[in-house]
Design a protein around this motif. Structure first.
Motif, PDB file in Angstrom:
ATOM      1  N   ALA A  68     -39.400   1.924  24.643  1.00  0.00           N
ATOM      2  CA  ALA A  68     -39.972   1.863  23.357  1.00  0.00           C
ATOM      3  C   ALA A  68     -41.470   2.309  23.201  1.00  0.00           C
ATOM      4  CB  ALA A  68     -39.621   0.510  22.673  1.00  0.00           C
ATOM      5  N   ARG A  69     -42.051   2.169  24.562  1.00  0.00           N
ATOM      6  CA  ARG A  69     -43.533   2.345  24.592  1.00  0.00           C
ATOM      7  C   ARG A  69     -43.861   3.997  24.879  1.00  0.00           C
ATOM      8  NH1 ARG A  69     -44.392  -1.489  29.539  1.00  0.00           N
ATOM      9  NH2 ARG A  69     -42.674  -0.330  30.167  1.00  0.00           N
ATOM     10  N   ASP A  70     -43.162   4.622  25.592  1.00  0.00           N
ATOM     11  CA  ASP A  70     -43.362   6.029  25.652  1.00  0.00           C
ATOM     12  C   ASP A  70     -42.204   6.962  25.556  1.00  0.00           C
ATOM     13  OD1 ASP A  70     -41.831   5.358  27.991  1.00  0.00           O
ATOM     14  OD2 ASP A  70     -43.540   5.356  29.527  1.00  0.00           O
ATOM     15  N   GLY A  71     -41.036   6.444  25.122  1.00  0.00           N
ATOM     16  CA  GLY A  71     -39.932   7.330  24.931  1.00  0.00           C
ATOM     17  C   GLY A  71     -39.463   7.917  26.148  1.00  0.00           C
ATOM     18  N   ARG A  72     -39.642   7.389  27.448  1.00  0.00           N
ATOM     19  CA  ARG A  72     -39.160   7.781  28.673  1.00  0.00           C
ATOM     20  C   ARG A  72     -37.383   7.228  28.623  1.00  0.00           C
ATOM     21  NH1 ARG A  72     -39.021   4.672  32.979  1.00  0.00           N
ATOM     22  NH2 ARG A  72     -40.550   3.339  32.104  1.00  0.00           N
ATOM     23  N   TRP A  73     -36.642   8.135  29.346  1.00  0.00           N
ATOM     24  CA  TRP A  73     -35.099   7.615  29.424  1.00  0.00           C
ATOM     25  C   TRP A  73     -35.258   6.562  30.453  1.00  0.00           C
ATOM     26  CZ3 TRP A  73     -31.507  12.423  29.213  1.00  0.00           C
ATOM     27  CH2 TRP A  73     -31.545  12.894  28.256  1.00  0.00           C
ATOM     28  N   VAL A  74     -34.717   5.543  30.120  1.00  0.00           N
ATOM     29  CA  VAL A  74     -34.586   4.320  31.339  1.00  0.00           C
ATOM     30  C   VAL A  74     -33.094   3.968  31.336  1.00  0.00           C
ATOM     31  CG1 VAL A  74     -36.813   3.338  30.574  1.00  0.00           C
ATOM     32  CG2 VAL A  74     -34.720   2.650  29.247  1.00  0.00           C
ATOM     33  N   GLY A  75     -32.196   4.806  30.576  1.00  0.00           N
ATOM     34  CA  GLY A  75     -30.773   4.221  30.826  1.00  0.00           C
ATOM     35  C   GLY A  75     -29.933   5.102  30.211  1.00  0.00           C
ATOM     36  N   ALA A  76     -28.559   4.821  29.957  1.00  0.00           N
ATOM     37  CA  ALA A  76     -27.516   5.323  28.895  1.00  0.00           C
ATOM     38  C   ALA A  76     -26.504   4.530  28.777  1.00  0.00           C
ATOM     39  CB  ALA A  76     -27.205   7.041  29.538  1.00  0.00           C
ATOM     40  N   GLU A  77     -25.957   4.694  27.743  1.00  0.00           N
ATOM     41  CA  GLU A  77     -24.738   3.867  27.235  1.00  0.00           C
ATOM     42  C   GLU A  77     -23.582   5.086  27.357  1.00  0.00           C
ATOM     43  OE1 GLU A  77     -22.574   1.301  23.817  1.00  0.00           O
ATOM     44  OE2 GLU A  77     -24.220   2.186  23.417  1.00  0.00           O
ATOM     45  N   VAL A  78     -22.514   4.755  28.063  1.00  0.00           N
ATOM     46  CA  VAL A  78     -21.455   5.694  28.290  1.00  0.00           C
ATOM     47  C   VAL A  78     -20.257   5.247  27.278  1.00  0.00           C
ATOM     48  CG1 VAL A  78     -19.401   6.354  30.009  1.00  0.00           C
ATOM     49  CG2 VAL A  78     -21.869   5.710  30.769  1.00  0.00           C
ATOM     50  N   LEU A  79     -20.041   6.016  26.490  1.00  0.00           N
ATOM     51  CA  LEU A  79     -19.231   5.992  25.230  1.00  0.00           C
ATOM     52  C   LEU A  79     -17.989   6.955  25.541  1.00  0.00           C
ATOM     53  CD1 LEU A  79     -21.799   6.548  22.566  1.00  0.00           C
ATOM     54  CD2 LEU A  79     -20.947   4.431  23.371  1.00  0.00           C
ATOM     55  N   MET A  80     -16.780   6.294  25.203  1.00  0.00           N
ATOM     56  CA  MET A  80     -15.455   7.081  25.437  1.00  0.00           C
ATOM     57  C   MET A  80     -15.331   7.709  24.153  1.00  0.00           C
ATOM     58  SD  MET A  80     -11.655   5.301  26.273  1.00  0.00           S
ATOM     59  CE  MET A  80     -12.592   4.541  27.626  1.00  0.00           C
ATOM     60  N   ARG A  81     -14.767   9.015  24.258  1.00  0.00           N
ATOM     61  CA  ARG A  81     -14.392   9.888  23.154  1.00  0.00           C
ATOM     62  C   ARG A  81     -13.019  10.521  23.538  1.00  0.00           C
ATOM     63  NH1 ARG A  81     -17.786   7.568  21.284  1.00  0.00           N
ATOM     64  NH2 ARG A  81     -19.706   8.420  20.178  1.00  0.00           N
ATOM     65  N   TRP A  82     -12.194  10.829  22.702  1.00  0.00           N
ATOM     66  CA  TRP A  82     -10.764  11.305  22.956  1.00  0.00           C
ATOM     67  C   TRP A  82     -10.879  12.789  22.156  1.00  0.00           C
ATOM     68  CZ3 TRP A  82      -5.653   8.722  20.604  1.00  0.00           C
ATOM     69  CH2 TRP A  82      -4.740   9.360  20.918  1.00  0.00           C
ATOM     70  N   VAL A  83     -10.769  13.963  23.051  1.00  0.00           N
ATOM     71  CA  VAL A  83     -10.709  15.207  22.648  1.00  0.00           C
ATOM     72  C   VAL A  83      -9.196  15.537  22.603  1.00  0.00           C
ATOM     73  CG1 VAL A  83     -11.193  17.532  23.176  1.00  0.00           C
ATOM     74  CG2 VAL A  83     -12.864  15.523  23.846  1.00  0.00           C
ATOM     75  N   HIS A  84      -8.476  15.390  21.363  1.00  0.00           N
ATOM     76  CA  HIS A  84      -7.021  15.524  21.362  1.00  0.00           C
ATOM     77  C   HIS A  84      -6.816  17.033  20.966  1.00  0.00           C
ATOM     78  CE1 HIS A  84      -3.252  15.309  19.380  1.00  0.00           C
ATOM     79  NE2 HIS A  84      -3.365  14.210  19.782  1.00  0.00           N
ATOM     80  N   PRO A  85      -5.871  17.459  21.641  1.00  0.00           N
ATOM     81  CA  PRO A  85      -5.515  19.005  21.555  1.00  0.00           C
ATOM     82  C   PRO A  85      -5.346  19.438  20.120  1.00  0.00           C
ATOM     83  CG  PRO A  85      -3.606  17.887  22.420  1.00  0.00           C
ATOM     84  CD  PRO A  85      -4.956  16.760  22.464  1.00  0.00           C
ATOM     85  N   ARG A  86      -4.849  18.552  19.190  1.00  0.00           N
ATOM     86  CA  ARG A  86      -4.389  19.092  17.868  1.00  0.00           C
ATOM     87  C   ARG A  86      -5.584  18.630  16.621  1.00  0.00           C
ATOM     88  NH1 ARG A  86       0.260  17.157  19.421  1.00  0.00           N
ATOM     89  NH2 ARG A  86       0.224  15.402  18.041  1.00  0.00           N
ATOM     90  N   GLU A  87      -6.067  17.337  17.023  1.00  0.00           N
ATOM     91  CA  GLU A  87      -6.614  16.710  15.843  1.00  0.00           C
ATOM     92  C   GLU A  87      -8.128  16.917  16.250  1.00  0.00           C
ATOM     93  OE1 GLU A  87      -3.544  15.508  14.203  1.00  0.00           O
ATOM     94  OE2 GLU A  87      -5.508  15.485  13.296  1.00  0.00           O
ATOM     95  N   GLY A  88      -8.519  17.488  17.621  1.00  0.00           N
ATOM     96  CA  GLY A  88     -10.008  17.520  17.845  1.00  0.00           C
ATOM     97  C   GLY A  88     -10.655  16.238  18.433  1.00  0.00           C
TER      98      GLY A  88
END
Length: 515
Positions: free
Chosen positions: A284-304
């Motif tokens: 919050a002080r300098d905007g430096r990346w300190v981590g990341a949240e890993v999110l799950m996404r489903w890339v469906h072949p028909r629905e996208g």
């Protein structure tokens, strides 16, 4: 959930069912909100009345102390006692005047010195307390007189009515409070009246002092529940309409789809359709990346691209969420561990876990294997406890979390403040961080109540020495507000949207090279 439609359904029952599912949240939600509002009003009135009694007891205790000191000089001449009376009025909080009586005649006062006026002890409730709308000195200001008698002598300590009315107003600015002494009562404006107090039909509560003969009445006037619903629950009402619409739409969409959605999840898992997206966490002080949240996404072949809200709950109920999370960790380790030197000291990666993970012994091995893939670099691994299913404290979960802490794995509560088990998690588990839900962040500068809740969460984290992560930051105003209150880590569209693993690595390389 994008499942193959094997049979065609008739339109009319499909519409009727979907409309019913749209109306059900509205009806149930309205009943629950109205009932909860009445309970909240009652609890608020009770809390305010208790606090008012506590403060009035403090005032009258000060008056009792001043009267006790005055009675030590009841045998002295008034000229000698006046100095003591005036000293007590000057140094004792809330006491406006102090008088001495002998055989129910006022003979010495802190204001005039020698005096001569008859009093009627029967006007004092239990011979100890009397409320007046005013006297000759201050006819327009109420006063509360405490009488302390010892034989033929007595001391009268007067508390200024403005202290009383200010207390009634400031203890709780939403509820109405009344002070009753015998057959007289005072409202928040400081007016003193005879007879029964004004009616407060909603949440009415009477709190009696255990030390002095008076009561505080709290409550709300008729119709106050609608104003409070508008003030406190308007976002929930809007959310109910949104949920009703979404529920009806989803039910209409899902009506004719496969009855075995877990089969589609298993197919997608085997086909590698679940992929990681990473959203950076910034300092919050300098905007430096300190981590990341890993999110799950489903890339469906028909629905996208399929949103996690549509398939994560089903994955948790079917038990597939454990295998899906394990696959997600493998993909992140494969793609990110060769670039471990880009992460830097203290960089942490977080994964969401559910109640099902906590009953699986494999979670410990998955975390240990994930950390081993990054050696010699070792980013901090954080597990975020979600609340879609309640995680029950047991011997198995306690041992699991102890072992995870031994590995250096951190625990965080996701969407803190929105679930009914957040505080329970704080009590049962050794939590290292809290993630403030984006619904509170979104209300910064918009809704004062949500801002107060947000400030309370930040204060709680400070007292518990927990790291705070605020998600859903979308404006500079929100960023400045959170940074000013000491929130260390921020996450949201203001900085970066969730991105595929390859794009995340490219962004890390760009930052490393100063691009």
């Amino acid at each position: 959930m994008p499942l193959r439609n094997y049979t065609r359904r008739r339109l009319l029952p499909r519409l009727v069912f979907s409309l019913s599912m749209a109306l059900l949240p509205l009806l149930l939600g309205s009943v629950i909100i109205y009932w909860q509002t009445l309970r909240t009003l009652s609890a608020e009135a009770r809390t305010a009345s208790n606090e008012a009694v506590r403060l009035f007891d403090v005032m009258l205790s000060n008056a009792t102390g001043a009267a006790r000191v005055a009675l030590l000089h009841d045998n002295e001449a008034c000229d000698d006692a006046t100095q003591v009376l005036r000293e007590q009025v000057a140094v004792v909080p809330f006491v406006r005047s102090l008088n001495l009586t002998r055989d129910d005649d006022i003979y010495c006062t802190s204001l005039f010195g020698e005096f001569d006026e008859r009093i009627d002890p029967s006007l004092y409730v239990d011979g100890a307390l009397r409320m007046m709308a005013g006297n000759r000195v201050t006819p327009h200001y109420a006063l509360l007189i405490l009488r302390r008698a010892e034989g033929p002598h007595a001391a009268l300590a007067t508390v200024d009515g403005r202290y009383l009315s200010n207390t009634l107003q400031l203890v709780d600015q939403r509820s109405d409070l009344q002070l009753q002494v015998g057959g007289q009562w005072m409202d928040e404006a400081g007016g003193v009246y005879d007879g029964s107090p004004a009616p407060l039909p909603l949440g009415r509560v009477i709190q009696h002092s255990e030390r002095f003969p008076y009561s505080v009445i709290g409550g709300f006037p008729a119709g106050a529940q609608w104003r409070h619903i508008h003030e406190d629950s308007l976002p929930l009402v809007i959310l109910m309409f949104m949920l009703g619409g979404i529920s009806g739409f989803v039910c209409f969409w899902l009506w004719g789809r496969s009855a075995t959605p877990s089969l589609e999840l298993e197919r997608a898992l085997l086909a590698g359709e679940f992929v990681p997206y990473l959203q950076p966490l910034v300092d919050a002080r300098d905007g430096r990346w300190v981590g990341a949240e890993v999110l799950m996404r489903w890339v469906h072949p028909r629905e996208g691209m399929v949103g996690p809200d549509l398939f994560i709950p089903m994955a948790e109920r079917s038990g597939l969420i454990v295998a899906m999370t394990r696959e997600l960790m493998h993909q992140v380790a494969d793609g990110l561990s060769p670039h471990g030197q880009l992460l830097g000291q203290g960089f942490h990666l977080s994964f969401n876990i559910s109640a099902r993970h906590c009953t699986e012994s494999g979670l410990f091995d998955d975390c240990r294997g994930f950390q081993a893939r990054f050696l010699p670099h070792c980013p901090e691994l954080t597990l975020e406890l979600t609340e879609r299913e309640l995680i029950v404290s047991s011997e198995v979960t306690d041992e699991l979390f102890d072992n995870l802490h031994g590995l250096g794995v951190k625990l965080a509560i996701d969407d803190f403040g929105t679930g009914n088990s957040s505080l329970a998690y704080l009590h049962r588990f050794k939590v290292d961080a809290l993630k403030i839900d984006k619904s509170f962040v979104a209300m910064i500068g918009v809704d004062a109540l949500s801002s107060h809740v947000l400030d309370s969460i930040v204060e709680l984290c400070g007292k518990l020495d927990l790291m705070i992560i605020a998600e859903g930051v979308e404006t500079e105003e929100q960023r400045a507000y959170l940074a000013l209150r000491g929130v260390e880590v921020l996450q949201g569209y203001l900085f970066d949207r969730p991105m595929p693993l390859a794009a995340f690595v490219a962004a890390l390389q760009g930052r490393q090279s100063g691009g």
